[in-house]
Scaffold this motif. Structure first.
Motif, PDB file in Angstrom:
ATOM      1  N   SER A   3       0.751  -1.228  -0.021  1.00 64.23           N
ATOM      2  CA  SER A   3      -0.145   0.026  -0.129  1.00 64.23           C
ATOM      3  C   SER A   3       0.791   1.252   0.062  1.00 64.23           C
ATOM      4  O   SER A   3       1.940   1.056   0.543  1.00 64.23           O
ATOM      5  CB  SER A   3      -0.762   0.035   1.265  1.00 64.23           C
ATOM      6  N   PRO A   4       0.595   2.267  -0.573  1.00 65.90           N
ATOM      7  CA  PRO A   4       1.235   3.545  -0.624  1.00 65.90           C
ATOM      8  C   PRO A   4       1.139   4.337   0.760  1.00 65.90           C
ATOM      9  O   PRO A   4       1.762   5.259   1.015  1.00 65.90           O
ATOM     10  CB  PRO A   4       0.547   4.221  -1.677  1.00 65.90           C
ATOM     11  N   SER A   5       0.148   4.044   1.521  1.00 68.65           N
ATOM     12  CA  SER A   5      -0.085   4.859   2.865  1.00 68.65           C
ATOM     13  C   SER A   5       0.370   3.923   4.073  1.00 68.65           C
ATOM     14  O   SER A   5      -0.618   3.273   4.686  1.00 68.65           O
ATOM     15  CB  SER A   5      -1.193   5.589   2.966  1.00 68.65           C
ATOM     16  N   ILE A   6       1.516   3.653   4.209  1.00 69.59           N
ATOM     17  CA  ILE A   6       2.046   3.018   5.364  1.00 69.59           C
ATOM     18  C   ILE A   6       2.602   3.922   6.481  1.00 69.59           C
ATOM     19  O   ILE A   6       3.215   4.864   6.161  1.00 69.59           O
ATOM     20  CB  ILE A   6       3.090   2.044   5.059  1.00 69.59           C
ATOM     21  N   HIS A   7       2.022   3.926   7.758  1.00 68.75           N
ATOM     22  CA  HIS A   7       2.387   4.815   8.947  1.00 68.75           C
ATOM     23  C   HIS A   7       3.713   4.510   9.754  1.00 68.75           C
ATOM     24  O   HIS A   7       3.907   5.197  10.773  1.00 68.75           O
ATOM     25  CB  HIS A   7       1.288   4.982   9.644  1.00 68.75           C
ATOM     26  N   CYS A   8       4.301   3.221   9.515  1.00 66.87           N
ATOM     27  CA  CYS A   8       5.368   3.159  10.356  1.00 66.87           C
ATOM     28  C   CYS A   8       6.746   3.095   9.363  1.00 66.87           C
ATOM     29  O   CYS A   8       6.479   3.049   8.177  1.00 66.87           O
ATOM     30  CB  CYS A   8       5.250   1.617  11.047  1.00 66.87           C
ATOM     31  N   ASN A   9       7.788   2.682  10.196  1.00 67.04           N
ATOM     32  CA  ASN A   9       8.996   2.364   9.288  1.00 67.04           C
ATOM     33  C   ASN A   9       8.993   1.126   8.522  1.00 67.04           C
ATOM     34  O   ASN A   9       8.582  -0.050   8.990  1.00 67.04           O
ATOM     35  CB  ASN A   9      10.373   2.226  10.115  1.00 67.04           C
ATOM     36  N   ALA A  10       8.968   1.348   7.264  1.00 65.49           N
ATOM     37  CA  ALA A  10       8.601  -0.210   6.591  1.00 65.49           C
ATOM     38  C   ALA A  10       9.620  -0.351   5.303  1.00 65.49           C
ATOM     39  O   ALA A  10      10.070   0.706   4.752  1.00 65.49           O
ATOM     40  CB  ALA A  10       7.321  -0.107   6.135  1.00 65.49           C
ATOM     41  N   ILE A  11       9.860  -1.498   4.981  1.00 66.07           N
ATOM     42  CA  ILE A  11      10.645  -1.963   3.838  1.00 66.07           C
ATOM     43  C   ILE A  11       9.410  -2.770   2.933  1.00 66.07           C
ATOM     44  O   ILE A  11       8.439  -3.441   3.341  1.00 66.07           O
ATOM     45  CB  ILE A  11      11.689  -2.990   4.121  1.00 66.07           C
ATOM     46  N   GLY A  64       0.784   3.437  -8.956  1.00 66.04           N
ATOM     47  CA  GLY A  64       0.112   4.099 -10.342  1.00 66.04           C
ATOM     48  C   GLY A  64       1.169   4.553 -11.291  1.00 66.04           C
ATOM     49  O   GLY A  64       0.916   5.375 -12.062  1.00 66.04           O
ATOM     50  N   LYS A  65       2.547   4.214 -11.304  1.00 64.98           N
ATOM     51  CA  LYS A  65       3.625   4.744 -12.225  1.00 64.98           C
ATOM     52  C   LYS A  65       4.348   3.517 -12.663  1.00 64.98           C
ATOM     53  O   LYS A  65       4.503   2.422 -11.981  1.00 64.98           O
ATOM     54  CB  LYS A  65       4.500   5.582 -11.379  1.00 64.98           C
ATOM     55  N   GLU A  66       5.069   3.856 -13.761  1.00 62.52           N
ATOM     56  CA  GLU A  66       5.927   2.863 -14.394  1.00 62.52           C
ATOM     57  C   GLU A  66       7.210   2.478 -13.259  1.00 62.52           C
ATOM     58  O   GLU A  66       7.391   3.198 -12.274  1.00 62.52           O
ATOM     59  CB  GLU A  66       6.745   3.451 -15.688  1.00 62.52           C
ATOM     60  N   ALA A  67       7.689   1.349 -13.257  1.00 62.47           N
ATOM     61  CA  ALA A  67       8.671   1.015 -12.548  1.00 62.47           C
ATOM     62  C   ALA A  67      10.056   1.253 -12.686  1.00 62.47           C
ATOM     63  O   ALA A  67      10.867   0.403 -13.084  1.00 62.47           O
ATOM     64  CB  ALA A  67       8.446  -0.441 -11.983  1.00 62.47           C
ATOM     65  N   SER A  68      10.279   2.535 -12.672  1.00 60.36           N
ATOM     66  CA  SER A  68      11.603   3.112 -13.113  1.00 60.36           C
ATOM     67  C   SER A  68      12.290   3.529 -11.833  1.00 60.36           C
ATOM     68  O   SER A  68      11.612   3.711 -10.787  1.00 60.36           O
ATOM     69  CB  SER A  68      11.338   4.347 -14.007  1.00 60.36           C
TER      70      SER A  68
END
Ligand SMILES: NC(=O)C1=CN([C@@H]2O[C@H](COP(=O)(O)OP(=O)(O)OC[C@H]3O[C@@H](n4cnc5c(N)ncnc54)[C@H](O)[C@@H]3O)[C@@H](O)[C@H]2O)[C@@H](O)CC1
Ligand SMILES: [K+]
Length: 467
Positions: A333-341, A354-358
């Motif tokens: 998900s793009p909205s993560i609220h902790c420190n994350a990998i 929602g974007k190309e993987a560049s």
């Protein structure tokens, strides 16, 4: 202002160079030649006295001696040379008939140029042996003093010192050392010499990155090497099991696997090494968040999402309740609220962001989401928005199902013992691919995710033995 590199990262880079085929002997040759160049641009004759310590700092000066044609060069050793590379270069000088003496049986009568190659980035603690006396002698003399890498006695990272060489010129390598910027006038003029490390090598993950992240404590108690909670599953069962096993084989002490009760019997029967918990329901949902958060209290990190579909909302809610997560597959998900990998492959990246993987989009997504992203691919791209690295280990055999789950589990194990997500992420991508490369060596392309997991301990052992 110089860009700096501290001694841990310089050592990591140097190990990586060796792994990529650029040997330390080559780096030492370039360093030594760099010192000589700086001297030759200022002087054309004179008496040069090299004071050498027992490590590679001395070795750099032994190389420099070969390039100082037209000068009278003599070498004074502070002790028995321990570094093999330095010894190799010293024996060339002996063979070439250069005068070599030992401090203690040497009468120092000064020199036009004094090369201080006693201690470099390997200096630790308080000066022992003859070093203090030698440094005093150097400082009392009138010659032009050239320090190799750092003035001996100065801590290359902190810039602290009790007794250190007062240099007219410090020739340092690749990048300035942080201690030099803090040393003020002690270091004299600071010149940074290029020793031929390609720019890309600084951005490529290697064994040095793994060594920065991995640790074993000698007097350890259970849990010290990481406690990982893996939450996933349904509809898929194998995926979270693979992550959990990978976390164990990557060195975590305690791995708990939590799955929906619908798949609990199968997931629980995979391995006696795993602690398996059942979570109510057929599939994970936001109703499970409190229970997952409660389980997470006894763990350092939650690895979430493997074997699930569309559980970004669950990940988001968990991320409000825990400190650290690794998120993969249906949990992304793009909205993560902790420190994350976050560990998406290209398709998942497009779906979630929602974007190309560049590369630019990965950097941008990491920055905006405040996470560290490992974009999995032939060349993995790892970014936390500020720092970016690539990883090239791995091979075409890794396209087999389940290797992504393995990576997520490894990332959990390494993030459990590192505060810095980026350090853990670079190390994880490297060792996952390296274990895959060991599988390829043994079996060719037809290996499986379980084979990669089996190879993890060997991969870790081999990398930790590199010097
Ligand atoms: N890392 C790299 O990529 C490169 C390093 N190079 C050189 O290698 C140097 C680092 O070499 P080393 O790691 O061998 O370390 P050093 O040569 O700085 O010192 C290590 C030696 O000093 C001794 N020592 C450490 N602390 C001491 C203390 N308090 N009192 C007395 N003796 C002490 C150690 O026992 C060891 O023998 C750098 O400063 C640089 O000059 C260059 O060859 C270029 C490439
Ligand atoms: K030095």
């Amino acid at each position: 202002m110089h860009e700096t590199i501290d001694s841990r990262h310089m050592n990591a880079l140097d190990l990586n160079c060796e792994f990529f085929g650029l040997s330390r002997l080559q780096l030492m040759e370039n360093a030594g030649k760099g010192i000589a160049e700086e001297i030759l641009s200022r002087f054309n004759h004179g008496r040069v006295v090299i004071f050498a310590g027992t490590g590679n700092n001395g070795g750099d000066a032994f190389v420099a001696a070969r390039f100082l044609k037209g000068f009278d060069v003599e070498i004074v050793l502070a002790g028995d040379v321990k570094s093999e590379l330095a010894r190799r270069n010293l024996s060339i000088l002996e063979k070439a008939g250069m005068p070599v003496s030992r401090w203690g049986s040497y009468e120092f009568e000064g020199g036009d140029i004094i090369i201080d190659a006693l201690l470099g980035t390997g200096f630790r603690g308080k000066l022992r042996g003859p070093y203090r006396a030698i440094i005093h002698k150097i400082n009392e003399s009138d010659g032009f003093k050239v320090s190799v890498d750092v003035p001996s006695g100065l801590d290359a990272d902190t810039g602290e010192y009790e007794t250190a060489v007062r240099a007219d010129l410090t020739v340092t390598f690749h990048r300035a050392k942080p201690g030099l910027l803090r040393a003020g006038e002690l270091a004299g003029e600071v010149v940074v010499k290029d020793i031929g490390i390609p720019e890309l090598f600084e951005k490529l993950s290697g064994p040095g990155d793994f060594k920065l992240a991995y640790r074993r404590f000698e007097h350890a108690h259970k849990g010290m090497h990481g406690r990982v909670l893996v939450v996933g599953g349904s509809p898929y069962i194998g995926a979270p099991v693979l992550s959990a096993l990978a976390a164990l084989k990557a060195g975590a002490d305690i791995v708990t696997l939590a799955v929906p009760e619908s798949i609990y019997p199968q997931a629980g029967s995979f391995s006696p090494e795993l602690i398996v918990r059942s979570i109510p329901g057929d599939e994970l949902s936001t109703e499970n968040v409190s229970e997952i958060a409660r389980l997470a209290e006894k763990h350092d990190v939650v690895v979430f999402g493997m074997g699930t579909v569309d559980k970004g909302d669950v990940a988001e809610e968990i991320s409000e309740r825990v400190e650290r997560m690794v998120i993969d597959a249906g949990g992304l998900s793009p909205s993560i609220h902790c420190n994350a990998i976050l560990t998406p492959h290209a398709g998942e990246f497009r779906r979630v962001f929602g974007k190309e993987a560049s590369e630019v989009n990965v950097i941008d997504a990491a920055e905006k989401s405040g996470t560290c992203i490992i974009l999995k691919g032939k060349r993995d791209i790892i970014s936390d928005g500020e720092r970016t690295k690539y990883n090239d280990t791995g091979n075409a055999g890794m396209t087999v199902g389940g290797t992504g789950d393995v990576l997520a589990g490894i990332a959990g194990a390494l993030y459990a013992i590192n505060d810095d997500a980026f350090t853990a992420a670079c190390a994880s991508a490297f060792i996952a691919g390296y274990a895959g490369d060991l599988c390829f060596e043994e079996k060719g392309y037809n290996f499986t995710a379980l084979d990669v997991i089996e190879k993890l301990p060997h991969a870790v052992k081999k990398i930790m033995e590199l010097k």
